[in-house]
Design an enzyme around this catalytic site. Sequence first.
Site, PDB file in Angstrom:
ATOM      1  N   TYR A  83       0.847  -1.215   0.000  1.00 42.39           N
ATOM      2  CA  TYR A  83       0.000   0.000   0.000  1.00 42.39           C
ATOM      3  C   TYR A  83       0.874   1.255   0.000  1.00 42.39           C
ATOM      4  O   TYR A  83       0.650   2.181  -0.791  1.00 42.39           O
ATOM      5  CB  TYR A  83      -0.906  -0.043   1.238  1.00 42.39           C
TER       6      TYR A  83
HETATM    7  N1  LIG Z   1      -9.029   7.442   6.931  1.00 42.42           N
HETATM    8  C1  LIG Z   1      -7.789   7.704   7.306  1.00 42.42           C
HETATM    9  O1  LIG Z   1      -7.490   7.830   8.486  1.00 42.42           O
HETATM   10  C2  LIG Z   1      -6.716   7.849   6.246  1.00 42.42           C
HETATM   11  C3  LIG Z   1      -5.380   7.771   6.607  1.00 42.42           C
HETATM   12  C4  LIG Z   1      -4.414   7.913   5.630  1.00 42.42           C
HETATM   13  C5  LIG Z   1      -4.790   8.117   4.309  1.00 42.42           C
HETATM   14  N2  LIG Z   1      -6.091   8.187   3.991  1.00 42.42           N
HETATM   15  C6  LIG Z   1      -6.465   8.408   2.589  1.00 42.42           C
HETATM   16  O2  LIG Z   1      -7.533   9.336   2.527  1.00 42.42           O
HETATM   17  C7  LIG Z   1      -8.474   8.940   1.511  1.00 42.42           C
HETATM   18  C8  LIG Z   1      -9.848   8.751   2.105  1.00 42.42           C
HETATM   19  O3  LIG Z   1      -9.769   7.876   3.217  1.00 42.42           O
HETATM   20  P1  LIG Z   1     -10.985   6.943   3.633  1.00 42.42           P
HETATM   21  O4  LIG Z   1     -10.597   6.355   4.943  1.00 42.42           O
HETATM   22  O5  LIG Z   1     -12.280   7.652   3.469  1.00 42.42           O
HETATM   23  O6  LIG Z   1     -10.863   5.816   2.509  1.00 42.42           O
HETATM   24  P2  LIG Z   1     -11.721   4.473   2.412  1.00 42.42           P
HETATM   25  O7  LIG Z   1     -12.731   4.354   3.485  1.00 42.42           O
HETATM   26  O8  LIG Z   1     -10.730   3.376   2.300  1.00 42.42           O
HETATM   27  O9  LIG Z   1     -12.572   4.728   1.110  1.00 42.42           O
HETATM   28  C9  LIG Z   1     -12.006   4.970  -0.100  1.00 42.42           C
HETATM   29  C10 LIG Z   1     -13.023   4.917  -1.211  1.00 42.42           C
HETATM   30  O10 LIG Z   1     -12.315   4.300  -2.275  1.00 42.42           O
HETATM   31  C11 LIG Z   1     -13.181   3.417  -2.905  1.00 42.42           C
HETATM   32  N3  LIG Z   1     -12.471   2.315  -3.543  1.00 42.42           N
HETATM   33  C12 LIG Z   1     -11.738   1.340  -2.959  1.00 42.42           C
HETATM   34  N4  LIG Z   1     -11.316   0.466  -3.891  1.00 42.42           N
HETATM   35  C13 LIG Z   1     -11.815   0.895  -5.080  1.00 42.42           C
HETATM   36  C14 LIG Z   1     -11.755   0.403  -6.398  1.00 42.42           C
HETATM   37  N5  LIG Z   1     -11.131  -0.734  -6.706  1.00 42.42           N
HETATM   38  N6  LIG Z   1     -12.387   1.088  -7.366  1.00 42.42           N
HETATM   39  C15 LIG Z   1     -13.049   2.229  -7.081  1.00 42.42           C
HETATM   40  N7  LIG Z   1     -13.157   2.741  -5.850  1.00 42.42           N
HETATM   41  C16 LIG Z   1     -12.542   2.079  -4.855  1.00 42.42           C
HETATM   42  C17 LIG Z   1     -14.078   2.889  -1.803  1.00 42.42           C
HETATM   43  O11 LIG Z   1     -15.250   2.404  -2.412  1.00 42.42           O
HETATM   44  P3  LIG Z   1     -16.089   1.163  -1.811  1.00 42.42           P
HETATM   45  O12 LIG Z   1     -17.140   1.803  -0.962  1.00 42.42           O
HETATM   46  O13 LIG Z   1     -16.591   0.458  -2.988  1.00 42.42           O
HETATM   47  O14 LIG Z   1     -15.128   0.317  -1.016  1.00 42.42           O
HETATM   48  C18 LIG Z   1     -14.282   4.095  -0.937  1.00 42.42           C
HETATM   49  O15 LIG Z   1     -15.424   4.812  -1.320  1.00 42.42           O
HETATM   50  C19 LIG Z   1      -7.908   7.685   0.884  1.00 42.42           C
HETATM   51  O16 LIG Z   1      -7.149   8.029  -0.248  1.00 42.42           O
HETATM   52  C20 LIG Z   1      -7.003   7.131   1.971  1.00 42.42           C
HETATM   53  O17 LIG Z   1      -5.939   6.341   1.468  1.00 42.42           O
HETATM   54  C21 LIG Z   1      -7.081   8.045   4.923  1.00 42.42           C
END
Ligand SMILES: NC(=O)c1ccc[n+]([C@@H]2O[C@H](COP(=O)([O-])OP(=O)(O)OC[C@H]3O[C@@H](n4cnc5c(N)ncnc54)[C@H](OP(=O)(O)O)[C@@H]3O)[C@@H](O)[C@H]2O)c1
Length: 242
Positions: free
Chosen positions: A154
């Site tokens: 990742y």
């Molecule tokens: N949350 C944190 O604390 C944190 C920390 C570090 C970085 N980030 C970054 O911040 C961003 C948002 O975080 P988050 O926690 O809201 O992310 P998340 O919950 O992992 O959600 C990411 C979104 O990406 C979509 N996704 C995953 N695989 C996919 C695929 N194959 N094709 C199309 N869409 C796909 C998911 O759709 P589905 O609903 O279909 O799964 C979901 O809507 C991300 O880029 C994450 O890496 C977040």
Amino acid sequence: MTASLLQDAVLVTGAGRRVGLHLAERMMALGHPVIAHYRTPTDGVERLRAAGAVCLQGDLADPDGGPRLAEAVRAVAGSLRAVIHNASAFEVTAPDTADALRQLDVFHAVHVRAPFALNRELAPLLDACSARRADIVHITDIYADNPNPAFDAYCASKAGLQNLALSFAKRLAPKVKVNVVQPGPILFKEWHGPEARARVLSETLLGEEGGVEAIGMAVEAILRNHYQTGAVVAVDGGRRLA
Ligand SMILES: NC(=O)c1ccc[n+]([C@@H]2O[C@H](COP(=O)([O-])OP(=O)(O)OC[C@H]3O[C@@H](n4cnc5c(N)ncnc54)[C@H](OP(=O)(O)O)[C@@H]3O)[C@@H](O)[C@H]2O)c1
């Protein structure tokens, strides 16, 4: 220019829930037409659709997912104000190498291949934006600079997403600004247990989860700033210093 096409729209990938849903709703609240990409239909997608967003489904792990989404965006928009690469897959790397390689391929497809294709294919729509500048925002992770070996596949793909932002910042200037937002502990996953949560927060200077608004504010500030490109903005409560 066709009158029925959206003008100066904002594309948010992975907008069905959590941070992506917040970003899409925030962009709508700011008055931007929103194109919300999602993979899984959710109540959030229904909410966005009801509020007037154009919702486009697609799996970005599919090698053609990026080009297909770009084509779908071109069918509904004549110009773009911003592209926000939020979609993300996140898992501990599997112990078995064959399984880990399959994960690596998915991470690469979602975090590198699809954003690469979308930026290239949608650059003409960003160029056509009526605002002084258009934006691309790559949402990476503090792990892109300081990887956690348990998540190495990742982390490597997020580092690729971050590096790509810098190439596109050079390539698309001066019309398009390209910046990186690096979240830290914004919103834990359901599978993060109490011990993991406590450990992460003990390593975070501000001692709490950031919440989706912290990312929304950072993205909004980037869009408002005419003189910032190629920047990497950490929104991590200081965890990267731990
Ligand atoms: N949350 C944190 O604390 C944190 C920390 C570090 C970085 N980030 C970054 O911040 C961003 C948002 O975080 P988050 O926690 O809201 O992310 P998340 O919950 O992992 O959600 C990411 C979104 O990406 C979509 N996704 C995953 N695989 C996919 C695929 N194959 N094709 C199309 N869409 C796909 C998911 O759709 P589905 O609903 O279909 O799964 C979901 O809507 C991300 O880029 C994450 O890496 C977040």
